[in-house]
Design a protein around this motif. Structure first.
Motif, PDB file in Angstrom:
ATOM      1  N   ALA A  93      -6.439  -6.851  -2.748  1.00 16.96           N
ATOM      2  CA  ALA A  93      -5.297  -7.034  -1.847  1.00 16.96           C
ATOM      3  C   ALA A  93      -4.188  -6.036  -2.163  1.00 16.96           C
ATOM      4  N   ALA A  94      -3.937  -5.813  -3.437  1.00 15.36           N
ATOM      5  CA  ALA A  94      -2.878  -4.894  -3.853  1.00 15.36           C
ATOM      6  C   ALA A  94      -3.201  -3.458  -3.449  1.00 15.36           C
ATOM      7  N   VAL A  95      -4.436  -3.034  -3.654  1.00 19.95           N
ATOM      8  CA  VAL A  95      -4.820  -1.670  -3.290  1.00 19.95           C
ATOM      9  C   VAL A  95      -4.758  -1.488  -1.775  1.00 19.95           C
ATOM     10  N   ALA A  96      -5.191  -2.481  -1.030  1.00 17.63           N
ATOM     11  CA  ALA A  96      -5.098  -2.385   0.437  1.00 17.63           C
ATOM     12  C   ALA A  96      -3.649  -2.214   0.876  1.00 17.63           C
ATOM     13  N   ALA A  97      -2.747  -2.969   0.279  1.00 14.50           N
ATOM     14  CA  ALA A  97      -1.326  -2.842   0.614  1.00 14.50           C
ATOM     15  C   ALA A  97      -0.775  -1.488   0.169  1.00 14.50           C
ATOM     16  N   GLY A  98      -1.223  -1.004  -0.984  1.00 14.03           N
ATOM     17  CA  GLY A  98      -0.786   0.300  -1.470  1.00 14.03           C
ATOM     18  C   GLY A  98      -1.248   1.438  -0.580  1.00 14.03           C
ATOM     19  N   ALA A 155       2.987   1.843  -5.237  1.00 14.23           N
ATOM     20  CA  ALA A 155       3.203   1.002  -6.417  1.00 14.23           C
ATOM     21  C   ALA A 155       4.038  -0.222  -6.065  1.00 14.23           C
ATOM     22  N   ASP A 156       5.085  -0.026  -5.285  1.00 10.33           N
ATOM     23  CA  ASP A 156       5.935  -1.131  -4.864  1.00 10.33           C
ATOM     24  C   ASP A 156       5.135  -2.148  -4.053  1.00 10.33           C
ATOM     25  N   ALA A 157       4.366  -1.664  -3.098  1.00 13.21           N
ATOM     26  CA  ALA A 157       3.572  -2.555  -2.249  1.00 13.21           C
ATOM     27  C   ALA A 157       2.501  -3.286  -3.056  1.00 13.21           C
ATOM     28  N   MET A 158       1.913  -2.595  -4.013  1.00  9.11           N
ATOM     29  CA  MET A 158       0.840  -3.200  -4.803  1.00  9.11           C
ATOM     30  C   MET A 158       1.318  -4.392  -5.619  1.00  9.11           C
ATOM     31  N   VAL A 159       2.446  -4.240  -6.306  1.00 13.07           N
ATOM     32  CA  VAL A 159       2.916  -5.355  -7.138  1.00 13.07           C
ATOM     33  C   VAL A 159       3.486  -6.490  -6.309  1.00 13.07           C
ATOM     34  N   LYS A 160       3.863  -6.207  -5.077  1.00 10.82           N
ATOM     35  CA  LYS A 160       4.363  -7.264  -4.196  1.00 10.82           C
ATOM     36  C   LYS A 160       3.234  -7.988  -3.458  1.00 10.82           C
ATOM     37  N   ALA A 161       2.082  -7.316  -3.293  1.00 13.59           N
ATOM     38  CA  ALA A 161       0.994  -7.888  -2.497  1.00 13.59           C
ATOM     39  C   ALA A 161      -0.002  -8.695  -3.312  1.00 13.59           C
ATOM     40  N   GLY A 162      -0.061  -8.466  -4.600  1.00  7.55           N
ATOM     41  CA  GLY A 162      -1.048  -9.158  -5.414  1.00  7.55           C
ATOM     42  C   GLY A 162      -0.518  -9.459  -6.797  1.00  7.55           C
ATOM     43  N   ARG A 163      -1.197 -10.372  -7.467  1.00  6.00           N
ATOM     44  CA  ARG A 163      -0.822 -10.735  -8.839  1.00  6.00           C
ATOM     45  C   ARG A 163      -1.424  -9.698  -9.777  1.00  6.00           C
ATOM     46  N   VAL A 164      -0.785  -8.511  -9.817  1.00  4.11           N
ATOM     47  CA  VAL A 164      -1.288  -7.382 -10.594  1.00  4.11           C
ATOM     48  C   VAL A 164      -0.166  -6.802 -11.449  1.00  4.11           C
ATOM     49  N   THR A 165      -0.563  -6.025 -12.445  1.00  2.00           N
ATOM     50  CA  THR A 165       0.374  -5.349 -13.330  1.00  2.00           C
ATOM     51  C   THR A 165       0.066  -3.856 -13.319  1.00  2.00           C
ATOM     52  N   ILE A 166       1.088  -3.035 -13.173  1.00  2.41           N
ATOM     53  CA  ILE A 166       0.893  -1.591 -13.273  1.00  2.41           C
ATOM     54  C   ILE A 166       0.618  -1.265 -14.738  1.00  2.41           C
ATOM     55  N   VAL A 167      -0.520  -0.623 -14.995  1.00  7.79           N
ATOM     56  CA  VAL A 167      -0.878  -0.265 -16.365  1.00  7.79           C
ATOM     57  C   VAL A 167      -0.828   1.241 -16.604  1.00  7.79           C
ATOM     58  N   TYR A 168      -0.772   2.020 -15.520  1.00  4.52           N
ATOM     59  CA  TYR A 168      -0.729   3.467 -15.689  1.00  4.52           C
ATOM     60  C   TYR A 168      -0.035   4.106 -14.500  1.00  4.52           C
ATOM     61  N   PHE A 169       0.778   5.104 -14.806  1.00  3.00           N
ATOM     62  CA  PHE A 169       1.370   5.952 -13.789  1.00  3.00           C
ATOM     63  C   PHE A 169       1.395   7.349 -14.366  1.00  3.00           C
ATOM     64  N   GLY A 170       0.974   8.325 -13.584  1.00  5.24           N
ATOM     65  CA  GLY A 170       0.980   9.671 -14.132  1.00  5.24           C
ATOM     66  C   GLY A 170       0.828  10.733 -13.072  1.00  5.24           C
ATOM     67  N   LEU A 171       1.070  11.956 -13.509  1.00  9.00           N
ATOM     68  CA  LEU A 171       0.931  13.135 -12.669  1.00  9.00           C
ATOM     69  C   LEU A 171      -0.471  13.682 -12.870  1.00  9.00           C
TER      70      LEU A 171
END
Length: 103
Positions: free
Chosen positions: A55-60, A20-36
């Motif tokens: 790009a964000a998913v690749a970094a994640g 999650a950290d890498a994704m928001v730093k690597a691309g212009r994206v917004t976290i919309v869901y986090f869950g177990l």
């Protein structure tokens, strides 16, 4: 403009946090869901322009794979333009909670 959704699933919390950290730093994206998910598997989903989500998913993926032993990447997926009925049923749309972080 249509927005893509990218999802990463990990086994354990540290890899999903790193992803999650890498994704928001690597691309212009917004976290919309986090869950177990189940069996201590976690999901994180981001939305944004397709190129940014890719790009964000690749970094994640790279970040999740680089976490210390005990956690691992389980799966990932990108949907370039999810239809409205998918957004309505699944938790991948922008909510009031994440709207202020929308990029």
């Amino acid at each position: 403009m249509p927005l893509a959704v990218g999802v990463i699933q990990t086994d354990g919390f540290p890899p999903v946090l790193a992803a999650a950290d890498a994704m928001v730093k690597a691309g212009r994206v917004t976290i919309v869901y986090f869950g177990l998910a189940e069996r201590a598997e976690f999901l994180v989903a981001v939305r944004g322009p397709t190129a940014e989500v890719r790009a964000a998913v690749a970094a994640g993926i790279e970040a999740a794979d680089a976490t210390p032993p005990g956690g691992r990447l389980v799966s990932h997926y990108i949907v370039p333009n999810p239809p409205e009925n998918v957004e309505a049923v699944m938790s991948i749309d922008f909510t009031p909670l994440v709207e202020r972080f929308r990029v």
